[in-house]
Write a protein that holds these residues in place. Structure first.
Motif, PDB file in Angstrom:
ATOM      1  N   THR A  40       0.842  -1.199   0.000  1.00 61.94           N
ATOM      2  CA  THR A  40       0.000   0.000   0.000  1.00 61.94           C
ATOM      3  C   THR A  40       0.881   1.254   0.000  1.00 61.94           C
ATOM      4  O   THR A  40       0.633   2.195  -0.756  1.00 61.94           O
ATOM      5  CB  THR A  40      -0.939  -0.017   1.227  1.00 61.94           C
ATOM      6  OG1 THR A  40      -1.758  -1.179   1.125  1.00 61.94           O
ATOM      7  CG2 THR A  40      -1.808   1.209   1.316  1.00 61.94           C
ATOM      8  N   HIS A  63       1.106   3.032   7.995  1.00 62.01           N
ATOM      9  CA  HIS A  63      -0.079   2.607   8.756  1.00 62.01           C
ATOM     10  C   HIS A  63       0.199   1.372   9.608  1.00 62.01           C
ATOM     11  O   HIS A  63      -0.513   1.095  10.545  1.00 62.01           O
ATOM     12  CB  HIS A  63      -1.280   2.383   7.818  1.00 62.01           C
ATOM     13  CG  HIS A  63      -1.018   1.376   6.757  1.00 62.01           C
ATOM     14  ND1 HIS A  63      -0.326   1.665   5.610  1.00 62.01           N
ATOM     15  CD2 HIS A  63      -1.327   0.065   6.683  1.00 62.01           C
ATOM     16  CE1 HIS A  63      -0.227   0.588   4.859  1.00 62.01           C
ATOM     17  NE2 HIS A  63      -0.810  -0.397   5.494  1.00 62.01           N
ATOM     18  N   ARG A  90      -8.332   2.986  10.299  1.00 65.57           N
ATOM     19  CA  ARG A  90      -9.462   3.770   9.767  1.00 65.57           C
ATOM     20  C   ARG A  90     -10.178   4.526  10.892  1.00 65.57           C
ATOM     21  O   ARG A  90     -10.294   4.012  12.009  1.00 65.57           O
ATOM     22  CB  ARG A  90     -10.447   2.849   9.036  1.00 65.57           C
ATOM     23  CG  ARG A  90     -11.399   3.615   8.143  1.00 65.57           C
ATOM     24  CD  ARG A  90     -12.273   2.689   7.328  1.00 65.57           C
ATOM     25  NE  ARG A  90     -11.570   2.065   6.234  1.00 65.57           N
ATOM     26  CZ  ARG A  90     -12.118   1.211   5.373  1.00 65.57           C
ATOM     27  NH1 ARG A  90     -13.393   0.883   5.501  1.00 65.57           N
ATOM     28  NH2 ARG A  90     -11.411   0.671   4.396  1.00 65.57           N
ATOM     29  N   GLU A 114      -8.236   7.032   6.468  1.00 65.07           N
ATOM     30  CA  GLU A 114      -7.297   6.044   7.015  1.00 65.07           C
ATOM     31  C   GLU A 114      -5.962   6.718   7.272  1.00 65.07           C
ATOM     32  O   GLU A 114      -5.407   7.375   6.374  1.00 65.07           O
ATOM     33  CB  GLU A 114      -7.094   4.884   6.029  1.00 65.07           C
ATOM     34  CG  GLU A 114      -8.303   4.009   5.894  1.00 65.07           C
ATOM     35  CD  GLU A 114      -8.123   2.816   4.979  1.00 65.07           C
ATOM     36  OE1 GLU A 114      -8.898   1.859   5.118  1.00 65.07           O
ATOM     37  OE2 GLU A 114      -7.200   2.834   4.136  1.00 65.07           O
ATOM     38  N   ILE A 117      -2.928   6.714   4.704  1.00 68.14           N
ATOM     39  CA  ILE A 117      -3.411   6.271   3.393  1.00 68.14           C
ATOM     40  C   ILE A 117      -4.339   7.310   2.783  1.00 68.14           C
ATOM     41  O   ILE A 117      -4.139   7.775   1.660  1.00 68.14           O
ATOM     42  CB  ILE A 117      -4.127   4.896   3.507  1.00 68.14           C
ATOM     43  CG1 ILE A 117      -3.168   3.845   4.081  1.00 68.14           C
ATOM     44  CG2 ILE A 117      -4.684   4.456   2.151  1.00 68.14           C
ATOM     45  CD1 ILE A 117      -3.792   2.497   4.379  1.00 68.14           C
ATOM     46  N   GLU A 150      -0.722  -4.926  12.739  1.00 61.56           N
ATOM     47  CA  GLU A 150      -1.694  -4.314  11.805  1.00 61.56           C
ATOM     48  C   GLU A 150      -1.968  -5.222  10.602  1.00 61.56           C
ATOM     49  O   GLU A 150      -3.126  -5.512  10.304  1.00 61.56           O
ATOM     50  CB  GLU A 150      -1.241  -2.910  11.390  1.00 61.56           C
ATOM     51  CG  GLU A 150      -2.348  -2.098  10.703  1.00 61.56           C
ATOM     52  CD  GLU A 150      -2.629  -2.424   9.242  1.00 61.56           C
ATOM     53  OE1 GLU A 150      -3.741  -2.183   8.765  1.00 61.56           O
ATOM     54  OE2 GLU A 150      -1.735  -2.965   8.562  1.00 61.56           O
ATOM     55  N   ILE A 154      -5.895  -7.682   9.555  1.00 60.17           N
ATOM     56  CA  ILE A 154      -6.706  -7.869   8.343  1.00 60.17           C
ATOM     57  C   ILE A 154      -7.090  -9.350   8.211  1.00 60.17           C
ATOM     58  O   ILE A 154      -8.223  -9.696   7.854  1.00 60.17           O
ATOM     59  CB  ILE A 154      -5.894  -7.427   7.089  1.00 60.17           C
ATOM     60  CG1 ILE A 154      -5.269  -6.047   7.275  1.00 60.17           C
ATOM     61  CG2 ILE A 154      -6.707  -7.547   5.807  1.00 60.17           C
ATOM     62  CD1 ILE A 154      -6.212  -4.896   7.359  1.00 60.17           C
ATOM     63  N   VAL A 303     -11.293  -6.173   4.262  1.00 60.10           N
ATOM     64  CA  VAL A 303     -10.354  -5.041   4.247  1.00 60.10           C
ATOM     65  C   VAL A 303     -10.434  -4.291   5.563  1.00 60.10           C
ATOM     66  O   VAL A 303     -11.492  -4.249   6.186  1.00 60.10           O
ATOM     67  CB  VAL A 303     -10.654  -4.075   3.070  1.00 60.10           C
ATOM     68  CG1 VAL A 303     -11.941  -3.296   3.294  1.00 60.10           C
ATOM     69  CG2 VAL A 303      -9.488  -3.109   2.818  1.00 60.10           C
ATOM     70  N   ASN A 304      -9.280  -3.750   5.977  1.00 64.37           N
ATOM     71  CA  ASN A 304      -9.233  -2.970   7.200  1.00 64.37           C
ATOM     72  C   ASN A 304      -9.680  -3.818   8.393  1.00 64.37           C
ATOM     73  O   ASN A 304     -10.021  -4.980   8.235  1.00 64.37           O
ATOM     74  CB  ASN A 304     -10.074  -1.688   7.048  1.00 64.37           C
ATOM     75  CG  ASN A 304      -9.690  -0.660   8.070  1.00 64.37           C
ATOM     76  OD1 ASN A 304     -10.411  -0.407   9.024  1.00 64.37           O
ATOM     77  ND2 ASN A 304      -8.537  -0.070   7.882  1.00 64.37           N
TER      78      ASN A 304
END
Ligand code: BGC
Length: 373
Positions: A40, A63, A90, A114, A117, A150, A154, A303-304
């Motif tokens: 990302t 992130h 987020r 986010e 991001i 992190e 996910i 996602v997230n």
């Protein structure tokens, strides 16, 4: 970096934040220890997406984070200076009902917020400040591997979605799983599934011999096969059809192979954010459709992640360290010392094959003090 401008990552001086910057006495000032770098970040630096905060012309990246609490606001009781923490990504700044109930990782807004991001600065900095609501405590014993939390969150969200969806059957006793793609995220999926007792089969393009990722699969009790030698569908002749498949390759055509490799009532989890425009017409659509209908199969994207998924991740990291000491540390192949060397992270991310990188991370500053709790 300047969103929209390729390769514009650079260092800037910003003011040191303070816990008091967050209203209601709920602010926490965190000194950053490590920040992970992932696809990302590479895609944002390539100007494929990424948005600066309103009124600013740059976005602080980062992130995947791990830091240590330095200062807490007067209404923070759950953290103390010295605690290791990971911040979620987020924020509930949108208008969807999910933002309003604290489940912003399910937002239906197309413009989301986010950190690092989209519309909010990230953690590739010496310090950041955050509301205590969005921080998750990491035990001191996990400090060396905590930056993996992190990306693991996910995976945890995917597995939670799978168990929620599978409640439709009253009884679901999954035994076998396939993980497609055993890079950083895929290996974390292999680990999380092994911690749940699945027989896990990892797949990647690379030949097995001399491939560290394959060795890590086997070291944690999973198998590894190269898709250059056997397709996922062909592998079902060897291993049987899979109760759960986690797709983490970034190569979208493989999902059709995966759809044909699921057991009855099985579930396929998709985690790759494929920003390209690849198309494929080699799809046996009648067969796939019939398999899904007659076998009650399911497929879901993930996602997230929310706080509960980070908390699940802390438990899996702890269990993995207890059962396979050092395994997580072996994933952390490329450490970059100091924010000033950030350009090396992008070089490694763009040439991961050449560098044989699994997790690349920047060590911003190693904390000195011992944590009280
Ligand atoms: C991050 C997620 C984020 C997603 C899309 C991923 O790399 O881990 O938290 O939601 O990118 O922006």
């Amino acid at each position: 970096m300047k969103p929209g401008k390729p390769n514009s990552a650079h260092l800037v001086d910003v003011e040191k934040p303070a816990a008091a910057d967050v209203s209601g006495g709920r602010g926490v000032l965190v000194e950053v220890f490590r920040v992970g770098a992932c696809g990302t970040d590479r895609e944002i630096n390539n100007a494929e997406y990424g948005t600066a905060p309103d009124g600013e012309d740059f976005l602080i990246l980062g992130h995947e984070n791990l830091g240590r609490v330095v200062e807490v606001g007067e209404n923070v009781t759950e953290f103390a200076p010295g605690n290791y923490v990971v911040a979620t990504v987020r924020r509930p700044c949108g208008s969807s009902v999910y933002d309003k109930i604290g489940e912003q990782h399910f937002t239906t807004d197309t413009e989301y917020f986010e950190r690092g991001i989209s519309r909010l600065h990230g953690y590739m900095a010496e310090y950041y400040v955050e509301n205590a609501e969005f921080l998750v405590k990491v035990p001191n014993a996990l400090a060396e591997v905590g930056v993996l939390l992190e990306p693991l969150s996910i995976i945890e969200k995917g597995l939670k979605q799978a168990s929620d969806i599978q409640e439709r059957m009253k009884v679901w006793r999954p035994k076998t799983a396939a993980v497609l793609g055993v890079g950083n995220v895929g290996l974390l999926a292999v680990m999380a599934l092994r911690m749940r007792g699945y027989a896990v089969h990892g797949f990647g393009r690379e030949p097995r011999d001399g491939y560290l990722n394959a060795e890590l699969c086997e070291a944690i009790g999973a198998t590894y096969d190269s898709t250059a030698e056997i397709s996922v569908e062909q592998s079902t002749e060897k291993y049987g059809q899979y109760d759960l498949i986690f797709e983490c390759t970034g190569f979208s055509p493989i999902i059709f192979d995966a759809m044909q490799s699921l057991n009855e009532n099985g579930i396929l989890l998709l985690a790759s954010v494929t920003g390209g425009d690849r198309k494929t017409d080699q799809v046996p659509s009648d067969k796939i459709n019939q398999m899904f209908v007659l076998g009650n199969r399911a497929m879901v994207g993930t996602v997230n992640a929310g706080r509960e998924h980070f908390e699940m991740g802390v438990k899996d990291l702890a269990l993995c360290e207890a059962m396979h000491p050092g395994w997580l540390g072996r994933m952390m192949t490329h450490k970059i010392d100091g924010l000033e060397n950030f350009a090396r992270a992008f070089d490694i991310l763009s040439n991961a094959g050449k560098y044989k990188a699994i997790k690349t991370f920047i060590e911003v500053k190693r904390p000195g003090r011992e944590s009280p709790v």
